[in-house]
Structure formats: structure tokens, C-alpha cells
Write a protein that holds these residues in place. Sequence first.
Motif, PDB file in Angstrom:
ATOM      1  N   SER A 130      -4.002  -6.019   4.644  1.00 38.19           N
ATOM      2  CA  SER A 130      -4.398  -7.233   5.782  1.00 38.19           C
ATOM      3  C   SER A 130      -3.961  -6.651   7.158  1.00 38.19           C
ATOM      4  O   SER A 130      -2.849  -6.491   6.925  1.00 38.19           O
ATOM      5  CB  SER A 130      -3.832  -8.438   5.061  1.00 38.19           C
ATOM      6  N   ALA A 131      -4.582  -6.972   7.555  1.00 40.39           N
ATOM      7  CA  ALA A 131      -4.587  -6.608   8.843  1.00 40.39           C
ATOM      8  C   ALA A 131      -4.207  -8.045   9.584  1.00 40.39           C
ATOM      9  O   ALA A 131      -4.554  -8.023  11.065  1.00 40.39           O
ATOM     10  CB  ALA A 131      -5.768  -6.551  10.177  1.00 40.39           C
ATOM     11  N   GLY A 132      -3.933  -8.837   9.033  1.00 46.52           N
ATOM     12  CA  GLY A 132      -3.605 -10.521   9.992  1.00 46.52           C
ATOM     13  C   GLY A 132      -2.361 -10.128  10.381  1.00 46.52           C
ATOM     14  O   GLY A 132      -1.491  -9.691  10.277  1.00 46.52           O
ATOM     15  N   ALA A 133      -2.234 -10.989  11.328  1.00 43.83           N
ATOM     16  CA  ALA A 133      -1.099 -11.067  11.998  1.00 43.83           C
ATOM     17  C   ALA A 133       0.137 -11.688  11.256  1.00 43.83           C
ATOM     18  O   ALA A 133      -0.208 -12.754  10.501  1.00 43.83           O
ATOM     19  CB  ALA A 133      -1.685 -12.772  13.520  1.00 43.83           C
TER      20      ALA A 133
END
Lengths: 592, 592
Positions: free
Chosen positions: A99-102
Motif C-alpha cells: 500500500s502507498a497509503g499515507a
Amino acid sequence: MNYWSQFFIPTLKESPADAEIASHKLLVRAGLVRKLGGGLYTYMPLGLRVIHKITQICREEINAGGGIELWMPHVHPVENWTEGPRWNVAREIMFRADSAGAGKRAPAEPEFVLGPTHEEIITPLAKTEITSYRDLPKNFYQIATKFRNEIRPRYGLMRAREFIMMDSYSFDADDEGATQNYLRMKSAYERFFTRLGVQFIAVEADTGVMGGNFSHEFMVPAEVGDNDVLYCDESGYAANREKAASAIVPADLADAAPAGAVEEFATPGVVTIAQLEAAPHSVPAGSQFKTLVYIGDGKPFIVILRGNDELEEAKLGSLGFSLFRPATPEEIAPVLGAKPGSLGAVRGTIKDPSALAGVFADHAIRLVGNGVTGANKDGFHLRHVNVARDLAITRFGDFRRVREGEPCPVCGKPLKLRRGIEVGHIFKLGTKYSERYNAVYTDAQKQSRLMVMGCYGIGVSRSMQAIIEQSHDADGIIWPWAVAPFQVLVCLLDPQNEEAKSVAQKLAAAAEQAGADVLIDDREERPGVKFKDADLIGIPLRVTIGGKGLKEGVVEVKWRAEKEMAKVPVGVAESHLATLVRDAWEKAPRVK
Amino acid sequence: MNYWSQFFIPTLKESPADAEIASHKLLVRAGLVRKLGGGLYTYMPLGLRVIHKITQICREEINAGGGIELWMPHVHPVENWTEGPRWNVAREIMFRADSAGAGKRAPAEPEFVLGPTHEEIITPLAKTEITSYRDLPKNFYQIATKFRNEIRPRYGLMRAREFIMMDSYSFDADDEGATQNYLRMKSAYERFFTRLGVQFIAVEADTGVMGGNFSHEFMVPAEVGDNDVLYCDESGYAANREKAASAIVPADLADAAPAGAVEEFATPGVVTIAQLEAAPHSVPAGSQFKTLVYIGDGKPFIVILRGNDELEEAKLGSLGFSLFRPATPEEIAPVLGAKPGSLGAVRGTIKDPSALAGVFADHAIRLVGNGVTGANKDGFHLRHVNVARDLAITRFGDFRRVREGEPCPVCGKPLKLRRGIEVGHIFKLGTKYSERYNAVYTDAQKQSRLMVMGCYGIGVSRSMQAIIEQSHDADGIIWPWAVAPFQVLVCLLDPQNEEAKSVAQKLAAAAEQAGADVLIDDREERPGVKFKDADLIGIPLRVTIGGKGLKEGVVEVKWRAEKEMAKVPVGVAESHLATLVRDAWEKAPRVK
């Protein structure tokens, strides 16, 4: 037909700073690709047309070779890999995907990875979907993007992070079937590269981390190639240097007789072959033993070579370790009892022989009758060392790098060396993967048996660049007919002139009708600019309309690969051009 | 032609456990796809044939609409995204790509990401490559894999982690040009979906996180669709529920007159619209104000709706916040002074009005003359609230969810509701991206101006499934002619019978000659198995050869979509079949 003004061909006068080789420069200058990041390229409209043509030829020939096309995901669950036989090695050149989520830190181990190749996907698929001998043989392929996390991408599409590959996987009931599939694919490859219009050679190759029984590489000869090929014009033998053998050791060579008892002598400060070769010791390199220590799957092992030979590291793959690397001096000392420079493998001199995974000797050391080696005591060597009598050898093998001029292993004539770009590779895999994933089928006797596999790859984007590397001149690319983005360029010198425009459209239509893809250069540019661009992008056949010629009632016809230009009266130009196009298709390399 | 025994169509009797909808079940049962992992599917040979056909039709129509095909990398340097306008939102559904090497922890921020769409790549590319008004307009497209890190993939290819999309990006010198490109693409989409043979509707849509001026979605009507469409047969109005408007508030509505002074009353325990509607208070929902609090880019704001209306959250996108979400009770109390259930926006009752980013009221509250709202004091409400006199409104907007039966915004007739699968989306983007990346060109007056953009997407893999969802029966898929993996299935009942085999091959050749892709079912299977599989994989036209029919000198011809079967004498079967194939191409949905 396409109009240049409506199409998009951003040609450049200057080469990009990072382009080291001609094909990379031309890819960018001719507007075929643009760099997004290191090893990441956008295929621009002209470049994509070439890719599509190569892809279509590839599809036709692999289909003709019995291939069935499918398309597997780019993103793979990591389990497919961890359950496979080469995760520990392959992961080092792979991308993981999380995941590239913050604020989401990636987990210690990946959840997904990006596929550099698909044995780990297709074998479990075949295991599930193929159950009976009646389903065999099968050969599945795809033409798709692959990912390699190259630390140092270079040479444009040659060593990129993303590249387009045809990858194929055959499944057979037995070894004989697998060989049949292998040979069918070898023929399909030969037809494919022939149709591309590129010179190529098929060479024996190392199977490397892929594993398996035997393998061929397809090479496009080129000065800038990253592979050395040793070959023999006489016998037809050709092999990648990593795999190449030579007949330097006669098959009937008898063991040398000992020349005396082993004797220790002091060699203070001597730690290289060259130092021992020099006075005062003056031992020829060919009479020295070179003792190398490696770590294989965590355990040290010794490789012995002649002092004047080099190790061909890829050949250590035959020893069966899944990972190996040179040992450090700190790892060597406790086992051999000395530092590099004084190492040897004479029986009784190794400090802790039980720690070793083996002592592997190159065949060529048998040419050394009376040799010198390290004493496993810093500053001392041993002389009168006899291979058969004194060395604690586990087994012999081929580990040395073959040099140009050595005798061909088939006919004994001197081998030649040339460089090549690897554009294809075929492997007879055997059961390495089917065993690991338990990919079995039920035979006619209701017995469960392992499928026998082969795998096959063609570098599609790499092939495009290899063609350019092989087929260009100082002015630009010279596309072979079948893969040219357009086959005919109609160069309209004065696009505002209605008569010229009408002639151009008629000629373009005639060429198209005859089977060519046609580009009309209708830009408002000076003739010099148009001709320079035409040479740069390398369309095989150019027809120029306008200027003095048109006033005289002729158009000018010129092949990109030739210097001469022919004047053809406008009245017969359509049929003339159509004939040229049909002839070019006739003459284009084809397959019986 | 292809032989079933040489091809690979792994049909299944059972549906996979995770398949909830018919098209997902049929994709797997008909052997079109196989699941590798959550939201990750292999396109099996039959499925890939459909994908290739959809892709080719797409390519032809987008080319006809002025598109120029290129191909961008899947892996993007993260800088392209962090410099863009929507990284903070988009990253939540994106994959990052880092080294999979052993022991390599991913860095806190990604180095690379996988592209879910390519505005962030094409805009900087256009900025570099397009310099002059003479290069404009341009419309670049690609047909390629996109990646979305779906937390909960479902419905097969509908909500997948990998999917195939046509994505296109237009660049124009001015807004009028951009509108022209938008309309050309809208027409191209209409031609594309028409040729697929699928029913579709184009609806007005919300621009969402993409941004831009206006947008249309293309929907395939289907019960299982994840979009509600409100439409009017009379006026042709159609819009996604997220965007739909209605004429519920008359354009000429005058402000209601106050019905008395605002008056506080105790409402202990009342915290919902329904509780206030019940005795003892008995305030109709339509006379209540619903006060919602959101956080937009870190600051609270209020939305006021009628008590009997629902918020359409997507419509808050028009407020211009880049991120918004419902506020928590803990965030609400310090600003409004009360807990949810007693909230309101009457002037003077808000505890800290300066903390608010605004008070946004839905137009429909103007229908409330004499209303009730929370007093911003737990357990108390206010009555006789007048919109114009009492509420502290920053501005009005359309925030409510439109319901079936409300008046059409164009003609006033009742709106209808149906569900649809979104298969395409077009956006007029304006300068949102060109401004961010400074993508300028030089106009004829040598002035630097921003390019005006549009972007366009078609779900290629999604379209395949939408076709199945719309075109199937209890027995299997019914492929529209143009996208069928094969158009004709020659069903050979007794493959060992040489006469039958020869008839089959002649018929297959005749159908192929007439323009059909042909599959011959030459498996050693019972007729029942063959017919079941034929219905399941849904080839439009089936010819059965063998059994009693062949003894009588006839073959049986049957359309998958029809019940009846026709007997055709063997002697005329070739020409009959060729005629059927040609007629089918004639009748297939096509474009003028």
C-alpha cells in the motif's frame, strides 16, 4: 495512411546525456521512446508501432509452434514465490508492491511482488487445470510487461526496469515430449528472428538460476552486446562464454607422474600469481594452482584452477548451490589456516577439512604435472605438487573461462569470439518447478506423474533496440521492411501546393493498397529538415514530391538503405510504387 | 481455425465460492479467467481472445476519434505524483513499489508507485514535448494495465487490483478546442459501445477527485451495477445519482415568511429526526433541519439539509476541499457547543463560529417555511426557524440525494431510477493538471499559455464482464457477434468418424472464409457434455455434425440466442453457413 502533422514524432538533434550506445541515442532522437525515470520508458507513437509489429510476428510464430496465448497478472501474491525454488535469489532483483497509503510502513516481508517472469504463476495454474495425460502436451505463452528492480539501469531498453517479453511455458507428459516442445520452440524462434530481418545466432547457454537441463540463447551480434559468444565457423559450435567449453584438455590425457616429494618453501610477501611468477621464485603461471574459496549456501568450498586461467563464475552454478559468493579472508582463515595468497588444497594442509562443502577442481589443472600451490601457512608455498597424488579433490568440473583461439570442443579448430545482445532464451527445465509445486497429472495407467517443463523468453522491447543497433548508419535508423513503423514515407515538399498534395495522396493510397503502412510528411518545414528527419526515423522507402522534380513531371524514389535516388514520371508512379511495395514483401525475410 | 482438444477451455460445473454475481460465476465457469489472488486474474486463452477483440474495436474507434496511441510505464517515480494535485487522496488506493530484496525495509515514503491512471505522467510529457500552438490539438491514449490497491476486491473483474483500461488525454490550445475533443471522444465512445453489441447509456457524472469542468459516465444497465442512474425518458436527461439534480425546488420560489419568533423548547432524549417526528413533539421530518458537521482540509464545516432528505456525499466535492470526512462528536462539541442530536446553525447559537470553514445549505431547505432545528444545547431544539432570517448560511448548493419520482430538471416529468455498471468516463479537465505542472505552449502571438486538457477512460476488462452480465441466460454466456471469442462452433459428435471430420473441416473453412473465427469441438466427449459446454461458453452460432442427422444427410444449425434448431442438407451447408456468417456481420451493431 497517417499524416505527420496529425501524428507525433518528436525528433531531436541532440542525443540524451545518458545514452552510451548508438541504438539508445537513436531510440530517443527518432522519437521512439522517452525516459520517465531510470529504466522506465514511454513508448511514443512511432516506437509503439514497431512494438506492435514485433508482437504480431511473435504471436504468429509462437502460435505456429503450438503456443496458446493467455495473460497473467503483473502483481503476484508473494506466496507463489516463497513456495517456489528460487525466491531467495530472485527477490534481490524484484519489486515488492505494498500500500502507498499515507503513514503505512511496508511490512517486513512483502505481500505482493511484481513478476520478472512467471514460472511461479503458471506451474500452480497448470497443476490445478491439467489433470490428465489427455490434456498434455500444452504450451502457454503471454506477451506482457515484466519488472526487474535494476540497481543500475542503462543502455535504454536493454537493461530497463520495465520491459516487454514473450514468455512461454511448456508442459509435457515425459522428457521426450519436453524435448519435442523445446525443438518446436527453437524453430519458432528461428522463424521469428528471421522475419524480424535481424541477423542472429543460437548459442548454447548456461541455465543459471532458472535451472533445468539445457538451454540456448538467441543473440544478435553487435559490438555493444553484453554477452561474449565463442563460436566455430567450422563445426557450427556456438556458446555463451558462461557456458562455452573448449578441447584444451585432451580427452585421453593421462594423469601426470609425480616429479618428487612435496616440499615447502618460504615465499615471504608473495600473495599473487604474478608475484610467484617473478624472480626469485619464477614459477610460470601455468605451473601454479589457483585456490579460490567460496561460500555456497552458508558453507565454504574450494575451487582450484590453473594459475593462468580465470574462473567463469557462472559455471559454479553446476555445483547445485542455490546461492554462492566469494568468501571473505575472515571466513577463510579458520578453515584453511591461512590468508589469501598462501592458500592450497594439498591433503593434510587444510586446517578444518570437515568445514568444507567440497574441493572442486577445473579439468585443466590436470595439465599441470609438477605444480606449486599455497601451503595454507602465511608466507609459504609447496612445490612438486601432483594433482592425482596430493590434492584433496571432491570432483572435477568445467570452471574456467574459455579464451578465443582455444580448440573447438567439437572439431578442435580455433574458437572465435564476438559480442552479442541476448534477445531470446529457451530452457528445458525438466521437473524442477513441477516437483516443487507438485504439478502432477494422471497417466494412461492411472499413475500420478510429474509434468516435464520447458520455458522460453523473447525480449520484445530489447529486440526493437537490437534491430536498431544492428541496422543504422550515421544519419539514423534503417528499419527492416517487416518491422518498420511505416514502410513508405511520402515526403511532400510543398504541402500548400494542391497538385503536389493530390499526387501524394494518390501515391500513398497505391502503396497502402499494395500492403504498406504509409506516412505522409505534410509538415511546413524546409526540405532539408524533412530529409534529415526521414533518414533519422529510417522508413525503408521514401517518395519525394514537389520542387523542381514535380515541375519536370517526376517524383523521386529512394530506399533508405541505398544512396541512389530514382526519378519516376508522375504518370507511372502509382503502379511503380505498388510494384516496389509488393517486391519488398516478396524479398522480406520469410519462413518456408 | 482452432481445435478444442489443442486449445484450452477449462469449463467448470460449479461456481467459485467467492462469486456473487452471474457474470463473475460465468467468467470462471466458462474458463475465461482464473483467480491468482484477491482481485488478480489470469486471462485464460478464451478470455484473452475477447479482450483482444474489445481492444481492437477500442483502438479503431479511438483512432477514428483522433487518438494517437502510445504506451506509458506501469511503474512511476513517486515525484510525478507528489508534484501533482491529488497525491494525498490517490495514494490511499495506490500500490508502492520498492525493492523486494531480503532484509530491505521499505523506506517511509515510496520511491516508485504503480499507476492507477496517467495524468501525472502524460502532463509532464506534454509539457516537454509540445511547445507550440502548431503541435495542438493532440490526444494521446494507451490501452494498458492499471493498478488499484483495492482493500476489498470483489465481483471478479469489476473491482480488481489489476484491470485493463483505455486511458486517453487530450491537449488543446483553448477551452473551445477542449470541448471539441471532448465531444469527439464522446462520439468515439458511443461508436465503441455500439460495436461491442452492448446496451449503454451516457449519463452526466460527478468529476470527483479527478477535478475538471464536466463529465459523462457510460453505463451498462444491469441489476448488479454499483451505480444508480436517474433518468427521464421524456427529456433524455440521465445522471449518476452522485451528480443527479431534480426540479424539486421551483426556480421562482420566494423566500418563506417567518411564522413567529424563534423559541427554544426542551427535547430530552431526542437525538434523531425520527424521535422528533414522533409524539410528543410530532414535527414532520420535512419541517426539520438536518445539521451535519464535516471536516474539510482540517477545518469543520456545516451542511444543512431538510430532515427528510439524505446527503449525497459526493456533492460536497463541489465545495473545493481536497479531503473531507464526517466530524467526530469530540470535534463537534467545542465548535457548536453540543453533541449530535441537538445541532443547529441558527445565528448566535454556534459556540465558536470563527472555527468554521462555512455553513452550506441545500437548496431544498428553502421549502421549509417554519422549521425546527437543534439549539446547540444538549436536549433542546428551536422552533419557528426561518431560513432567510435565522440561519447563518455561507452559501446554498445542491447536496441532497435525488429520489426516483422527483421532477426531471429538464422537463419536470418524474425521474426513473436504474442501476448500471460504469464502463467508461470522460472528463473535461480544464487546466487543473497543466497549471500544476506548468504545461504551457507558445501561441501564435508568442504568448505562453496553459494547455486545456481532457481525460477519458474505458474499462476494457470491465466491459467484458458487463457484456456477460447483460447477455447471458441460465445455461451460460450469449456473446454478441463482434466480441465473441469464436463466432462459430463446429460441434463434431464423433471425432473418429472420418466422414464427419471431413464435413466439419469443410464447414469450418467456409465459415472462416466468410469472416468468422471458428472453433471445432473435436473432444472425445458425450454429446450432452459438448452441448452443455457450448451453451456455457456462448459461441453465437453452432453447427452440429454427426449422429442421426449426418446419417440423414443433414447438419444442425443453431443460434445460441435462439431455441430453434435448423436442419441443413450437407450438400448446401457450406454456402448456407457462409451466408449466415456474412449476414451476422451485416446485422452486427455498427457505426455509420
